[in-house]
Design a protein around this motif. Sequence first.
Motif, PDB file in Angstrom:
ATOM      1  N   ALA A  24     -87.726   3.566  52.049  1.00  0.00           N
ATOM      2  CA  ALA A  24     -87.463   4.175  53.520  1.00  0.00           C
ATOM      3  C   ALA A  24     -86.616   5.212  53.657  1.00  0.00           C
ATOM      4  O   ALA A  24     -86.857   6.332  54.138  1.00  0.00           O
ATOM      5  CB  ALA A  24     -86.886   3.034  54.388  1.00  0.00           C
ATOM      6  N   LEU A  25     -85.726   5.399  52.502  1.00  0.00           N
ATOM      7  CA  LEU A  25     -84.676   6.508  52.223  1.00  0.00           C
ATOM      8  C   LEU A  25     -85.808   7.652  51.922  1.00  0.00           C
ATOM      9  O   LEU A  25     -85.594   8.790  52.623  1.00  0.00           O
ATOM     10  CB  LEU A  25     -83.443   6.464  51.717  1.00  0.00           C
ATOM     11  CG  LEU A  25     -82.481   5.362  51.971  1.00  0.00           C
ATOM     12  CD1 LEU A  25     -81.693   5.253  51.050  1.00  0.00           C
ATOM     13  CD2 LEU A  25     -81.906   6.053  53.093  1.00  0.00           C
ATOM     14  N   ALA A  26     -86.545   7.501  51.113  1.00  0.00           N
ATOM     15  CA  ALA A  26     -87.374   8.493  50.572  1.00  0.00           C
ATOM     16  C   ALA A  26     -88.415   9.119  51.811  1.00  0.00           C
ATOM     17  O   ALA A  26     -88.608  10.269  51.658  1.00  0.00           O
ATOM     18  CB  ALA A  26     -88.220   8.201  49.444  1.00  0.00           C
ATOM     19  N   GLN A  27     -88.999   8.217  52.498  1.00  0.00           N
ATOM     20  CA  GLN A  27     -89.695   8.316  53.581  1.00  0.00           C
ATOM     21  C   GLN A  27     -88.966   9.413  54.630  1.00  0.00           C
ATOM     22  O   GLN A  27     -89.577  10.064  55.468  1.00  0.00           O
ATOM     23  CB  GLN A  27     -90.408   7.210  54.412  1.00  0.00           C
ATOM     24  CG  GLN A  27     -91.402   6.580  53.206  1.00  0.00           C
ATOM     25  CD  GLN A  27     -91.909   5.378  53.807  1.00  0.00           C
ATOM     26  OE1 GLN A  27     -91.368   4.744  55.112  1.00  0.00           O
ATOM     27  NE2 GLN A  27     -92.884   4.470  53.177  1.00  0.00           N
ATOM     28  N   ASP A  28     -87.632   8.949  54.878  1.00  0.00           N
ATOM     29  CA  ASP A  28     -86.926   9.684  55.636  1.00  0.00           C
ATOM     30  C   ASP A  28     -86.501  11.290  55.357  1.00  0.00           C
ATOM     31  O   ASP A  28     -86.363  12.010  56.003  1.00  0.00           O
ATOM     32  CB  ASP A  28     -85.574   8.994  55.792  1.00  0.00           C
ATOM     33  CG  ASP A  28     -85.518   7.679  56.772  1.00  0.00           C
ATOM     34  OD1 ASP A  28     -84.566   6.972  56.612  1.00  0.00           O
ATOM     35  OD2 ASP A  28     -86.581   7.517  57.401  1.00  0.00           O
ATOM     36  N   LYS A  29     -87.005  11.526  53.942  1.00  0.00           N
ATOM     37  CA  LYS A  29     -86.834  12.903  53.870  1.00  0.00           C
ATOM     38  C   LYS A  29     -87.927  13.862  54.478  1.00  0.00           C
ATOM     39  O   LYS A  29     -89.283  13.395  54.534  1.00  0.00           O
ATOM     40  CB  LYS A  29     -86.972  13.123  52.426  1.00  0.00           C
ATOM     41  CG  LYS A  29     -85.774  12.903  51.346  1.00  0.00           C
ATOM     42  CD  LYS A  29     -85.973  13.368  49.846  1.00  0.00           C
ATOM     43  CE  LYS A  29     -84.616  13.361  49.021  1.00  0.00           C
ATOM     44  NZ  LYS A  29     -84.899  13.822  47.624  1.00  0.00           N
ATOM     45  N   GLY A  61     -80.425  20.105  51.605  1.00  0.00           N
ATOM     46  CA  GLY A  61     -79.894  19.170  50.408  1.00  0.00           C
ATOM     47  C   GLY A  61     -80.894  17.973  50.291  1.00  0.00           C
ATOM     48  O   GLY A  61     -81.989  18.270  50.492  1.00  0.00           O
ATOM     49  N   ASP A  62     -80.393  16.786  50.233  1.00  0.00           N
ATOM     50  CA  ASP A  62     -81.211  15.575  50.196  1.00  0.00           C
ATOM     51  C   ASP A  62     -81.949  15.289  51.340  1.00  0.00           C
ATOM     52  O   ASP A  62     -83.004  14.201  51.344  1.00  0.00           O
ATOM     53  CB  ASP A  62     -80.381  14.411  49.679  1.00  0.00           C
ATOM     54  CG  ASP A  62     -79.708  14.550  48.373  1.00  0.00           C
ATOM     55  OD1 ASP A  62     -80.028  15.439  47.601  1.00  0.00           O
ATOM     56  OD2 ASP A  62     -78.616  13.807  48.151  1.00  0.00           O
ATOM     57  N   LYS A  63     -81.672  15.956  52.482  1.00  0.00           N
ATOM     58  CA  LYS A  63     -82.641  15.664  53.675  1.00  0.00           C
ATOM     59  C   LYS A  63     -84.034  16.075  53.398  1.00  0.00           C
ATOM     60  O   LYS A  63     -84.922  15.724  54.376  1.00  0.00           O
ATOM     61  CB  LYS A  63     -82.020  16.304  55.041  1.00  0.00           C
ATOM     62  CG  LYS A  63     -80.653  15.676  55.407  1.00  0.00           C
ATOM     63  CD  LYS A  63     -80.075  16.296  56.427  1.00  0.00           C
ATOM     64  CE  LYS A  63     -78.479  15.726  56.911  1.00  0.00           C
ATOM     65  NZ  LYS A  63     -78.181  16.166  58.236  1.00  0.00           N
ATOM     66  N   VAL A  64     -84.288  16.964  52.599  1.00  0.00           N
ATOM     67  CA  VAL A  64     -85.693  17.400  52.422  1.00  0.00           C
ATOM     68  C   VAL A  64     -86.104  17.490  51.033  1.00  0.00           C
ATOM     69  O   VAL A  64     -85.395  17.426  50.221  1.00  0.00           O
ATOM     70  CB  VAL A  64     -85.582  19.156  53.066  1.00  0.00           C
ATOM     71  CG1 VAL A  64     -85.220  19.319  54.187  1.00  0.00           C
ATOM     72  CG2 VAL A  64     -84.888  20.310  51.861  1.00  0.00           C
ATOM     73  N   GLU A  65     -87.255  17.704  50.891  1.00  0.00           N
ATOM     74  CA  GLU A  65     -87.892  17.733  49.637  1.00  0.00           C
ATOM     75  C   GLU A  65     -88.932  18.998  49.750  1.00  0.00           C
ATOM     76  O   GLU A  65     -89.831  18.914  50.955  1.00  0.00           O
ATOM     77  CB  GLU A  65     -88.743  16.478  49.323  1.00  0.00           C
ATOM     78  CG  GLU A  65     -89.673  16.872  47.961  1.00  0.00           C
ATOM     79  CD  GLU A  65     -90.673  15.745  47.557  1.00  0.00           C
ATOM     80  OE1 GLU A  65     -91.130  15.832  46.706  1.00  0.00           O
ATOM     81  OE2 GLU A  65     -90.686  14.684  48.376  1.00  0.00           O
ATOM     82  N   THR A  66     -88.995  20.104  49.092  1.00  0.00           N
ATOM     83  CA  THR A  66     -89.839  21.248  49.390  1.00  0.00           C
ATOM     84  C   THR A  66     -91.110  21.220  48.077  1.00  0.00           C
ATOM     85  O   THR A  66     -90.449  20.751  46.921  1.00  0.00           O
ATOM     86  CB  THR A  66     -89.203  22.535  49.268  1.00  0.00           C
ATOM     87  OG1 THR A  66     -88.698  22.854  47.876  1.00  0.00           O
ATOM     88  CG2 THR A  66     -88.148  22.505  50.265  1.00  0.00           C
ATOM     89  N   VAL A  67     -92.196  21.554  48.386  1.00  0.00           N
ATOM     90  CA  VAL A  67     -93.008  21.531  47.216  1.00  0.00           C
ATOM     91  C   VAL A  67     -93.807  22.958  47.381  1.00  0.00           C
ATOM     92  O   VAL A  67     -94.073  23.418  48.681  1.00  0.00           O
ATOM     93  CB  VAL A  67     -94.076  20.403  47.360  1.00  0.00           C
ATOM     94  CG1 VAL A  67     -93.522  19.132  46.734  1.00  0.00           C
ATOM     95  CG2 VAL A  67     -94.886  20.508  48.642  1.00  0.00           C
ATOM     96  N   GLY A  89     -98.295  13.864  51.793  1.00  0.00           N
ATOM     97  CA  GLY A  89     -97.115  13.737  52.780  1.00  0.00           C
ATOM     98  C   GLY A  89     -96.250  14.729  53.308  1.00  0.00           C
ATOM     99  O   GLY A  89     -95.163  14.436  54.118  1.00  0.00           O
ATOM    100  N   ALA A  90     -96.629  16.071  53.521  1.00  0.00           N
ATOM    101  CA  ALA A  90     -95.986  17.133  53.905  1.00  0.00           C
ATOM    102  C   ALA A  90     -95.821  16.973  55.466  1.00  0.00           C
ATOM    103  O   ALA A  90     -96.895  16.555  56.106  1.00  0.00           O
ATOM    104  CB  ALA A  90     -96.881  18.409  53.327  1.00  0.00           C
ATOM    105  N   ASP A  91     -94.834  17.139  55.970  1.00  0.00           N
ATOM    106  CA  ASP A  91     -94.567  17.242  57.370  1.00  0.00           C
ATOM    107  C   ASP A  91     -94.630  18.553  58.033  1.00  0.00           C
ATOM    108  O   ASP A  91     -94.780  18.435  59.183  1.00  0.00           O
ATOM    109  CB  ASP A  91     -92.985  16.485  57.407  1.00  0.00           C
ATOM    110  CG  ASP A  91     -92.940  15.177  57.067  1.00  0.00           C
ATOM    111  OD1 ASP A  91     -93.452  14.282  57.450  1.00  0.00           O
ATOM    112  OD2 ASP A  91     -92.066  14.984  56.170  1.00  0.00           O
ATOM    113  N   LEU A  92     -94.349  19.591  56.989  1.00  0.00           N
ATOM    114  CA  LEU A  92     -94.296  20.841  57.500  1.00  0.00           C
ATOM    115  C   LEU A  92     -94.888  21.599  56.547  1.00  0.00           C
ATOM    116  O   LEU A  92     -94.514  21.567  55.411  1.00  0.00           O
ATOM    117  CB  LEU A  92     -92.875  21.494  58.062  1.00  0.00           C
ATOM    118  CG  LEU A  92     -92.769  22.845  58.332  1.00  0.00           C
ATOM    119  CD1 LEU A  92     -93.443  23.114  59.590  1.00  0.00           C
ATOM    120  CD2 LEU A  92     -91.062  23.161  58.651  1.00  0.00           C
TER     121      LEU A  92
END
Length: 361
Positions: A24-29, A61-67, A89-92
């Motif tokens: 869930a935490l991972a999904q919250d990113k 920081g940990d709130k995002v993951e970029t690719v 799973g990209a949101d943006l």
Amino acid sequence: MNIKRRSLLGTAVLALSLGLGGAALAQDKTKVGFIYVGPIGDGGWTHEHDQGRLAVEKEFGDKVETVYVENVPEGPDAERVMTQMALNGADLIFTTSFGFMDATINVAKKFPKVKFEHATGYKRADNVSTYSARFYEGRAVQGTIAGRMTKSNVVGYIGSYPIPEVIRGINSAYIHAKKVNPDVQFKIVWAYTWFDPAKEADAAKVLIEQGADVILQHTDSTAPHAAAKEKGGVYTFGQASDMSEYAPMPRISSIIDNWAPYYIERTKAVIDGTWESTDTWAGIGPGMVGIGEFSSEIPADVQAEANALKDKIASGEYHPFTGPLKKQDGSDWLAEGETADDGTLAGMNFYVEGIVGDIPQ
């Protein structure tokens, strides 16, 4: 028994929290993707977009993951890459080249919950924003310097593709070079690429052979600077990035694209749930367009003149397309004191009076 059951239950709950809770935490990113037309090491356009991506990571920081995916051709393959990024799973997703426009719109239709941001385009949707920088403001400053610095009165310009963004830049640079040097002429070579060091170097060499001792570029590599350095006595300007490794000669200044504040702002909007489809076109004033450090090769009075122009543009006191101006065919365009509207600039498909040559179709 109750104590044992509670102990077992506590263990199960802990395991569940580490497992499902971790997921869930991972999904919250918030997952933010970037599609690049060139390599992140191009030293120019893509490099600066990637600096924006890194700024997003630093900010959140940990709130995002970029690719990111680099070297994506403008065409059908871009749609495949965007689709895969959305499926992963990209949101943006930021699509950072004009030629990605139709692919962005097509993929956005398939993924209405994903937010898309397309750079330099004009097609929008409920989940597609557009953004660009007023590069022509920086070209006005470059043109002023080029007009003052040329000794041959020939300024070369390497164009990528004959789209309004590039045509605006050529016109703006020429107008302001002409203001300070009535004898100046522009020679334009179209490279038909955003990033191809070999083609860009060849274009620079052709312009130098035609007498250009100042070269501007709307392509992304440092190859024109290398060609100018090899020749000697030719001035260049960094494109999109500072390209300061070639300072103080041949690179005497640059246009710098500063995407970081915009990328941070739009990512925050997705995180906060406040993202809306918008169109952004910002310039020197808001800081999206920067002017690179002036080389010691530029005389102090020319530096002062260029800085004064930059400040007037930034404050809104002066617009780079201010009349009287005519089109290349001699027809009237802007009357005395009249400024160009954004609609005309966005679709610009003509040269101003004085530029020789046709715009390729």
